[in-house]
Design an enzyme around this catalytic site. Structure first.
Site, PDB file in Angstrom:
ATOM      1  N   HIS A 101     -43.069  27.803  62.610  1.00 51.93           N
ATOM      2  CA  HIS A 101     -44.216  27.991  61.721  1.00 51.93           C
ATOM      3  C   HIS A 101     -45.004  29.221  62.153  1.00 51.93           C
ATOM      4  O   HIS A 101     -44.736  29.809  63.216  1.00 51.93           O
ATOM      5  CB  HIS A 101     -45.093  26.738  61.676  1.00 51.93           C
ATOM      6  CG  HIS A 101     -45.756  26.388  62.973  1.00 51.93           C
ATOM      7  ND1 HIS A 101     -45.073  26.036  64.115  1.00 51.93           N
ATOM      8  CD2 HIS A 101     -47.082  26.301  63.306  1.00 51.93           C
ATOM      9  CE1 HIS A 101     -45.928  25.759  65.082  1.00 51.93           C
ATOM     10  NE2 HIS A 101     -47.151  25.921  64.615  1.00 51.93           N
ATOM     11  N   HIS A 113     -48.100  29.821  63.170  1.00 50.78           N
ATOM     12  CA  HIS A 113     -49.223  29.855  64.107  1.00 50.78           C
ATOM     13  C   HIS A 113     -48.829  30.786  65.253  1.00 50.78           C
ATOM     14  O   HIS A 113     -47.680  30.788  65.705  1.00 50.78           O
ATOM     15  CB  HIS A 113     -49.558  28.457  64.617  1.00 50.78           C
ATOM     16  CG  HIS A 113     -50.407  27.672  63.651  1.00 50.78           C
ATOM     17  ND1 HIS A 113     -50.493  26.292  63.672  1.00 50.78           N
ATOM     18  CD2 HIS A 113     -51.226  28.079  62.636  1.00 50.78           C
ATOM     19  CE1 HIS A 113     -51.317  25.892  62.715  1.00 50.78           C
ATOM     20  NE2 HIS A 113     -51.770  26.956  62.073  1.00 50.78           N
ATOM     21  N   ASP A 145     -49.045  31.086  68.441  1.00 50.68           N
ATOM     22  CA  ASP A 145     -48.397  30.720  69.701  1.00 50.68           C
ATOM     23  C   ASP A 145     -46.923  30.381  69.522  1.00 50.68           C
ATOM     24  O   ASP A 145     -46.244  30.020  70.487  1.00 50.68           O
ATOM     25  CB  ASP A 145     -49.141  29.567  70.386  1.00 50.68           C
ATOM     26  CG  ASP A 145     -49.299  28.332  69.510  1.00 50.68           C
ATOM     27  OD1 ASP A 145     -49.318  28.479  68.277  1.00 50.68           O
ATOM     28  OD2 ASP A 145     -49.437  27.221  70.062  1.00 50.68           O
ATOM     29  N   HIS A 146     -46.419  30.534  68.297  1.00 51.94           N
ATOM     30  CA  HIS A 146     -45.006  30.271  68.043  1.00 51.94           C
ATOM     31  C   HIS A 146     -44.245  31.486  67.534  1.00 51.94           C
ATOM     32  O   HIS A 146     -43.018  31.440  67.447  1.00 51.94           O
ATOM     33  CB  HIS A 146     -44.850  29.113  67.051  1.00 51.94           C
ATOM     34  CG  HIS A 146     -45.310  27.815  67.612  1.00 51.94           C
ATOM     35  ND1 HIS A 146     -44.453  26.867  68.137  1.00 51.94           N
ATOM     36  CD2 HIS A 146     -46.557  27.314  67.776  1.00 51.94           C
ATOM     37  CE1 HIS A 146     -45.152  25.833  68.582  1.00 51.94           C
ATOM     38  NE2 HIS A 146     -46.439  26.085  68.375  1.00 51.94           N
ATOM     39  N   ASP A 157     -44.800  21.721  66.482  1.00 48.89           N
ATOM     40  CA  ASP A 157     -46.090  21.132  66.122  1.00 48.89           C
ATOM     41  C   ASP A 157     -45.983  20.176  64.937  1.00 48.89           C
ATOM     42  O   ASP A 157     -45.553  20.572  63.841  1.00 48.89           O
ATOM     43  CB  ASP A 157     -47.074  22.245  65.787  1.00 48.89           C
ATOM     44  CG  ASP A 157     -47.329  23.156  66.974  1.00 48.89           C
ATOM     45  OD1 ASP A 157     -46.540  23.108  67.929  1.00 48.89           O
ATOM     46  OD2 ASP A 157     -48.321  23.901  66.935  1.00 48.89           O
ATOM     47  N   HIS A 176     -45.320  21.472  74.777  1.00 45.02           N
ATOM     48  CA  HIS A 176     -46.470  21.911  73.975  1.00 45.02           C
ATOM     49  C   HIS A 176     -47.755  21.235  74.460  1.00 45.02           C
ATOM     50  O   HIS A 176     -48.594  20.798  73.666  1.00 45.02           O
ATOM     51  CB  HIS A 176     -46.254  21.632  72.484  1.00 45.02           C
ATOM     52  CG  HIS A 176     -47.126  22.478  71.595  1.00 45.02           C
ATOM     53  ND1 HIS A 176     -48.316  22.016  71.072  1.00 45.02           N
ATOM     54  CD2 HIS A 176     -46.985  23.747  71.143  1.00 45.02           C
ATOM     55  CE1 HIS A 176     -48.867  22.960  70.330  1.00 45.02           C
ATOM     56  NE2 HIS A 176     -48.067  24.033  70.355  1.00 45.02           N
TER      57      HIS A 176
END
Length: 302
Positions: A60, A62, A64-65, A210, A268
């Site tokens: 996805h 976001h 941090d990914h 997530d 995570h």
């Protein structure tokens, strides 16, 4: 099957922890799963060859990914990469990456292919003769997918003593490994199971980044050999998990139990916790075969 965890902490990178990124080596493939900041530094630290990465899967959008992706793509360019690179991720990822490359006047000398995902049901996004990769639709604040990596059943294993006993010519070996019976010159039919052993059981790895607790994924990951499931919070912060659409260690363990997976890997973690062992302790009360991911940790499965 070999999994190298490059980063497994939530939100921001720190000097001692890295955001989400993993390398899965399976059937001669080296798949990069998510690409948080610092991914290429972690690749170097773990002595993994950049040139072997031909497929990148982004769960996805976001930061941090995937904030490490454009840097990795640029480094591939500086290394004079010639091999095609395929990126699988949510719709919008192509626009984001190409915009950065365009305004920095950077252009790849290799073919860069984007496979943008929009489906809300599981779909096959990659397949060859050895491996198939399917999406696992997850429930998060934005469109998110996990990924299920499955080996295909390989050739049967030749029983060399048996084929020599029947004096079968080597030109028939591949046919035998493909599961075919053999007819001798005198008309005798030798069943395949007398000439071969069963192939090695194919392995599977489910990556669930997530997501809030969601039992709808259970049928998709049923009996997976290994499940990586996010555990941003402990049960004491279940209210925060619900509000931010993340999971607790207890919830991840419950999914693992319901799906009858072989092993659960937790990751995570919110950086609010100083001791990640607390996640394992919470999860093992429900699913005993639980282990902790950590930056640089390697898991190998024979």
């Amino acid at each position: 099957m070999k999994l190298t965890v490059l980063g497994c902490y939530a939100a921001t990178p720190r000097t001692i922890t890295n955001p989400t990124s993993q390398i899965l080596e399976i059937r001669n493939h080296m798949f990069l799963i998510d690409c948080g900041e610092g991914t290429q530094v972690q690749l170097r630290k773990n002595k993994l060859k950049f040139s072997k990465i031909n497929h990148v899967f982004i769960s996805h959008l976001h930061g941090d990914h995937f904030y490490g992706l454009v840097g990795l793509i640029s480094t591939f360019m500086l290394l004079n990469r010639q091999t095609d690179l395929h990126v699988y991720g949510p719709k919008g990822i192509k626009e984001i990456v190409l915009l950065q490359l365009r305004y920095s006047n950077s252009f790849t000398g290799y073919n860069l292919y984007f496979h943008e995902l929009e489906a809300k049901t599981s779909e096959v996004v990659y397949e060859d003769e050895k491996v198939v990769v399917k999406t696992i639709p997850l429930k998060h604040r934005i469109y998110t997918n996990g990924f299920l990596f499955q080996e295909k059943v390989g050739d049967r294993k030749l029983d060399i003593d048996a084929v020599r006993e029947y004096k079968i010519d080597a030109c028939y070996y591949q046919k035998i490994k493909n599961g075919k019976d053999i007819t001798l010159d005198d008309g005798t039919v030798i069943p395949n199971d007398e000439l071969t052993f069963d192939p090695i059981k194919p392995k599977s790895y489910a990556f669930c980044s997530d997501t809030m607790y969601d039992e709808s994924i259970v049928p998709l990951i049923q009996n997976a050999d290994v499940l990586y499931h996010e555990t941003t919070f402990l049960e004491t912060e279940a209210d925060k998990a619900e509000k931010t659409m993340h999971s607790t260690a207890k919830e991840a363990a419950t999914i693992a139990l319901k799906a009858n997976v072989g092993q659960l890997i937790l990751g995570h973690y919110s950086t609010r916790y100083a001791n990640i062992e607390l996640f394992r302790e919470e999860a093992t009360t429900i699913f005993p075969n639980t282990v902790l991911a950590d930056d640089g940790k390697v898991f190998e499965y024979d």
